[in-house]
Design a protein around this motif. Structure first.
Motif, PDB file in Angstrom:
ATOM      1  N   GLY A   7      27.628  70.269  50.036  1.00 36.61           N
ATOM      2  CA  GLY A   7      28.478  71.317  49.574  1.00 36.61           C
ATOM      3  C   GLY A   7      27.689  72.134  48.544  1.00 36.61           C
ATOM      4  N   ARG A   8      26.285  72.490  48.597  1.00 35.25           N
ATOM      5  CA  ARG A   8      25.589  73.193  47.401  1.00 35.25           C
ATOM      6  C   ARG A   8      26.045  74.575  47.312  1.00 35.25           C
ATOM      7  NH1 ARG A   8      23.322  70.006  44.307  1.00 35.25           N
ATOM      8  NH2 ARG A   8      22.598  67.769  44.691  1.00 35.25           N
ATOM      9  N   ALA A   9      26.175  74.961  48.454  1.00 31.19           N
ATOM     10  CA  ALA A   9      25.884  76.601  48.520  1.00 31.19           C
ATOM     11  C   ALA A   9      27.366  77.196  47.771  1.00 31.19           C
ATOM     12  CB  ALA A   9      26.132  77.022  50.028  1.00 31.19           C
ATOM     13  N   VAL A  10      27.045  78.250  46.893  1.00 32.35           N
ATOM     14  CA  VAL A  10      27.985  78.862  46.170  1.00 32.35           C
ATOM     15  C   VAL A  10      28.512  79.770  47.089  1.00 32.35           C
ATOM     16  CG1 VAL A  10      28.334  80.347  44.287  1.00 32.35           C
ATOM     17  CG2 VAL A  10      26.728  78.695  44.277  1.00 32.35           C
ATOM     18  N   SER A 131      14.019  68.007  43.421  1.00 27.15           N
ATOM     19  CA  SER A 131      13.842  69.283  42.596  1.00 27.15           C
ATOM     20  C   SER A 131      14.644  69.076  41.254  1.00 27.15           C
ATOM     21  CB  SER A 131      13.958  70.340  43.380  1.00 27.15           C
ATOM     22  OG  SER A 131      13.977  71.635  42.534  1.00 27.15           O
ATOM     23  N   ARG A 132      13.924  69.748  40.112  1.00 30.17           N
ATOM     24  CA  ARG A 132      14.537  69.624  38.867  1.00 30.17           C
ATOM     25  C   ARG A 132      15.694  70.575  38.915  1.00 30.17           C
ATOM     26  NH1 ARG A 132      12.015  71.894  35.144  1.00 30.17           N
ATOM     27  NH2 ARG A 132      12.854  70.722  33.347  1.00 30.17           N
ATOM     28  N   THR A 133      15.591  71.482  39.932  1.00 29.47           N
ATOM     29  CA  THR A 133      16.665  72.573  40.104  1.00 29.47           C
ATOM     30  C   THR A 133      18.219  71.862  40.498  1.00 29.47           C
ATOM     31  OG1 THR A 133      16.264  73.179  42.228  1.00 29.47           O
ATOM     32  CG2 THR A 133      15.526  74.404  40.507  1.00 29.47           C
ATOM     33  N   ASP A 134      18.059  70.630  41.225  1.00 27.95           N
ATOM     34  CA  ASP A 134      19.087  69.976  42.220  1.00 27.95           C
ATOM     35  C   ASP A 134      19.243  68.570  40.909  1.00 27.95           C
ATOM     36  OD1 ASP A 134      18.815  71.766  43.895  1.00 27.95           O
ATOM     37  OD2 ASP A 134      18.991  70.443  45.588  1.00 27.95           O
ATOM     38  N   ARG A 172      24.857  65.892  39.549  1.00 29.77           N
ATOM     39  CA  ARG A 172      24.007  67.041  40.340  1.00 29.77           C
ATOM     40  C   ARG A 172      24.085  68.466  39.639  1.00 29.77           C
ATOM     41  NH1 ARG A 172      25.822  65.813  46.568  1.00 29.77           N
ATOM     42  NH2 ARG A 172      25.029  63.501  46.526  1.00 29.77           N
ATOM     43  N   ARG A 173      23.142  69.302  39.697  1.00 29.37           N
ATOM     44  CA  ARG A 173      23.126  70.467  39.231  1.00 29.37           C
ATOM     45  C   ARG A 173      23.956  71.005  40.410  1.00 29.37           C
ATOM     46  NH1 ARG A 173      18.433  73.102  37.428  1.00 29.37           N
ATOM     47  NH2 ARG A 173      19.187  73.697  35.404  1.00 29.37           N
ATOM     48  N   ASP A 174      24.926  71.936  40.253  1.00 26.48           N
ATOM     49  CA  ASP A 174      25.565  72.447  41.383  1.00 26.48           C
ATOM     50  C   ASP A 174      26.224  73.810  41.070  1.00 26.48           C
ATOM     51  OD1 ASP A 174      26.635  72.585  43.973  1.00 26.48           O
ATOM     52  OD2 ASP A 174      27.077  70.722  44.045  1.00 26.48           O
ATOM     53  N   ALA A 175      26.924  74.300  41.959  1.00 25.73           N
ATOM     54  CA  ALA A 175      27.726  75.470  41.646  1.00 25.73           C
ATOM     55  C   ALA A 175      28.873  75.170  40.682  1.00 25.73           C
ATOM     56  CB  ALA A 175      28.240  76.075  43.144  1.00 25.73           C
ATOM     57  N   ILE A 176      29.366  76.295  40.378  1.00 31.86           N
ATOM     58  CA  ILE A 176      30.742  76.259  39.348  1.00 31.86           C
ATOM     59  C   ILE A 176      31.863  76.995  40.369  1.00 31.86           C
ATOM     60  CG2 ILE A 176      31.631  76.936  37.390  1.00 31.86           C
ATOM     61  CD1 ILE A 176      28.889  77.122  36.045  1.00 31.86           C
ATOM     62  N   ASP A 177      33.025  76.269  40.599  1.00 30.86           N
ATOM     63  CA  ASP A 177      33.930  76.623  40.891  1.00 30.86           C
ATOM     64  C   ASP A 177      35.064  75.481  41.282  1.00 30.86           C
ATOM     65  OD1 ASP A 177      33.767  75.036  43.514  1.00 30.86           O
ATOM     66  OD2 ASP A 177      32.467  76.408  44.187  1.00 30.86           O
ATOM     67  N   MET A 419      23.654  78.853  36.959  1.00 32.66           N
ATOM     68  CA  MET A 419      24.849  77.654  36.730  1.00 32.66           C
ATOM     69  C   MET A 419      24.785  76.979  35.609  1.00 32.66           C
ATOM     70  SD  MET A 419      27.094  78.851  39.112  1.00 32.66           S
ATOM     71  CE  MET A 419      26.967  79.896  40.474  1.00 32.66           C
ATOM     72  N   GLU A 420      23.752  76.140  35.403  1.00 36.28           N
ATOM     73  CA  GLU A 420      23.445  75.329  34.467  1.00 36.28           C
ATOM     74  C   GLU A 420      23.496  76.136  32.931  1.00 36.28           C
ATOM     75  OE1 GLU A 420      23.385  71.346  33.107  1.00 36.28           O
ATOM     76  OE2 GLU A 420      23.373  72.424  35.182  1.00 36.28           O
ATOM     77  N   VAL A 421      23.129  77.181  32.856  1.00 35.31           N
ATOM     78  CA  VAL A 421      23.275  77.886  31.683  1.00 35.31           C
ATOM     79  C   VAL A 421      24.847  78.321  31.345  1.00 35.31           C
ATOM     80  CG1 VAL A 421      22.777  80.227  30.547  1.00 35.31           C
ATOM     81  CG2 VAL A 421      20.881  78.966  31.603  1.00 35.31           C
TER      82      VAL A 421
END
Length: 487
Positions: A7-10, A131-134, A172-177, A419-421
């Motif tokens: 479910g990674r997609a924002v 990846s460091r983004t994930d 996991r680095r992910d979306a915010i909701d 999202m991480e910021v």
């Protein structure tokens, strides 16, 4: 075993830009240091030569990207708090996999090696999950686990029982909701048979015999497809016979159907007790098996349940890839595995609308839950107003010097970094973040993005000044960390 979709997609929301000065409820907040202030004071790890996690020191390097705000979650261990809804959900599922056939592992430490998390499971070197983004990296060789499967090779090697479950917090680095969080809980399980131990090395006969000992049920089941298909859902012909796969699949499906029946029967009774049972809730339970693809099983399926008028995916499963067992040193074993997200199931079981609530320490939330013997529908204790604020910025072009020389171009910008910021500044005071608009300048070719941030506390009304302070910090951090040019 990580089998459910990530479910990674924002969720994208195309809308008009709202005015930057949207007002929030101005009710004052009386209290100590705000969550925003606490997070800002504890979120920086730069300048250190090492990180100390549970008394162990880890060197940092160019791969390190885990903020201390994320490390602060490690001691919580919601899956071990007896009356917490995550733990209650775990207990209900575990009760369907009794000992001594199954051992239950619930306290593996979340720091694992890259080998454990990726290499042992056959992840390609260029897999996006690396990846460091994930992924949160402690250093180049160590990560916070992204799935419970990081421990399965160890469990297979130990070979203490014919089956097991693992429950753990994963990162996991992910979306915010309302349904995504950087820390959540997975549960996986497996059941194995050893060719050397079954009579006549006849796996199929042994599995069918074990199936007869499982409880039967009257659940309505839709299963229209063949057990395997050479193109859509192939068996591992070099390792398993058709008869073995038929038997293993039947055992898997009966076992997991019983889990779903148990979970949703409890959910239905909780709805009845709370007076929330509508016509949909009172329909007889039914499930369906859907062909699927997962990297660690074949053939594979998703199990869906018809709940409150809709089909919902509950878990993923399949016949375990033999390469994983061979790599773990148990090549003579064959069997099945499943995986699910505990929060996802708990949200359905307890009717909890927002994933942030699981981390609340508010007694108005925690006092509503007691044990698996008494499942209760969550009763909202407050509803506070939303506070929407937009932030717009230009991504750097390759020749631009805006943003202090940092790089966040249209080519290398990743939404998870944004999202991480936001998450590191606002923490649980941010309910969701959506892309509101994007624009490419027709002359310069530079790309502009506009994100809409919804600041809303689960426990109190935010002051407008407090939301403005957080939002201004988000803007500053976007420049400092991503090198964007604010609009």
């Amino acid at each position: 075993m990580k089998l459910t979709a990530t479910g990674r997609a924002v969720r994208l929301a195309w809308a008009k830009r709202c005015e930057a000065g949207l007002r929030c409820n101005a009710r004052p907040f009386v209290g100590a240091l705000s969550q925003h202030q606490r997070r800002c004071e504890s979120s920086v790890v730069t300048g250190r030569n090492s990180l100390e996690i549970d008394g162990k020191s880890y060197p940092v390097d160019g791969w390190t990207n885990v903020p201390t705000s994320i490390l602060s979650f490690l001691p919580r261990k919601l899956q071990l708090q007896p009356s917490h809804p995550v733990s209650i959900t775990r207990q209900v599922i575990e009760s369907n996999f009794p000992s001594p056939t199954y051992n239950h592992y619930n306290d593996f430490h979340p720091t694992v090696t890259v080998t454990q998390n990726f290499d042992s499971l056959g992840f390609p070197k260029d897999h996006p999950g690396r990846s460091r983004t994930d992924t949160y990296y402690i250093n180049e060789d160590t990560v916070l686990r992204t799935h419970t499967s990081a421990h399965e090779a160890e469990v297979f090697r130990d070979n203490r029982s014919e089956g097991y479950t693992i429950s753990a917090d994963v990162y996991r680095r992910d979306a915010i909701d309302r349904s995504h969080y950087p820390v959540f809980h997975q549960m996986e399980g497996a059941r194995m048979w050893d060719r050397r131990k079954v009579a006549g090395k006849d796996i199929a006969k042994a599995v069918w015999a074990d199936l007869k000992r499982l409880p039967s049920h009257d659940l309505e089941v839709e299963d229209p497809n063949p057990t395997f298909h050479p193109e859509r859902n192939p068996l591992q012909a070099e390792h398993h016979s058709a008869g073995e796969v038929e038997a293993i699949a039947a055992h898997l499906k009966r076992s997991l159907e019983a889990v779903v029946l148990d979970l949703f029967s409890r959910a239905k009774q909780a709805a009845v007790n709370a007076g929330n049972a509508d016509a949909n809730a009172m329909e007889p339970l039914k499930v369906r098996w859907v062909e699927a693809y997962f990297p660690f099983t074949s053939p594979s399926w998703e199990l869906e349940v018809f709940w409150q008028g809709d089909w919902l995916e509950v878990l993923g499963c399949g016949v375990t890839k033999q390469e994983i067992l061979i790599n773990a040193g148990v090549s003579e074993q064959v069997g099945w595995a499943f995986g699910l997200g505990l929060e996802r199931v708990a949200m359905l079981l307890f009717s909890i609308p927002d994933i942030r609530l699981f981390w609340s320490k508010d007694p108005r939330f925690l006092s509503q839950f007691s044990s698996m013997k008494s499942i209760k529908t969550y009763i909202p204790f407050s509803k506070h107003p939303a506070c929407y604020k937009d932030v717009s910025f230009w991504l750097r072009s390759s020749s631009s010097s805006a943003g202090g020389g940092l790089k966040a171009t249209a080519q290398n910008f990743h939404e998870n970094d944004f999202m991480e910021v936001v998450r590191d500044v606002g923490g649980d005071l941010v309910e969701d973040v959506k892309l509101a608009d994007e624009f490419v300048h027709p002359m310069s070719g530079r790309k502009s993005l506009c994100y809409r941030i919804n600041y809303r506390s689960l426990e109190r009304t935010l002051r407008n000044e407090e939301a403005n302070e957080m939002h201004e910090d988000v803007r500053k951090q976007l420049v400092n960390k991503l090198g964007v040019e604010l609009r």
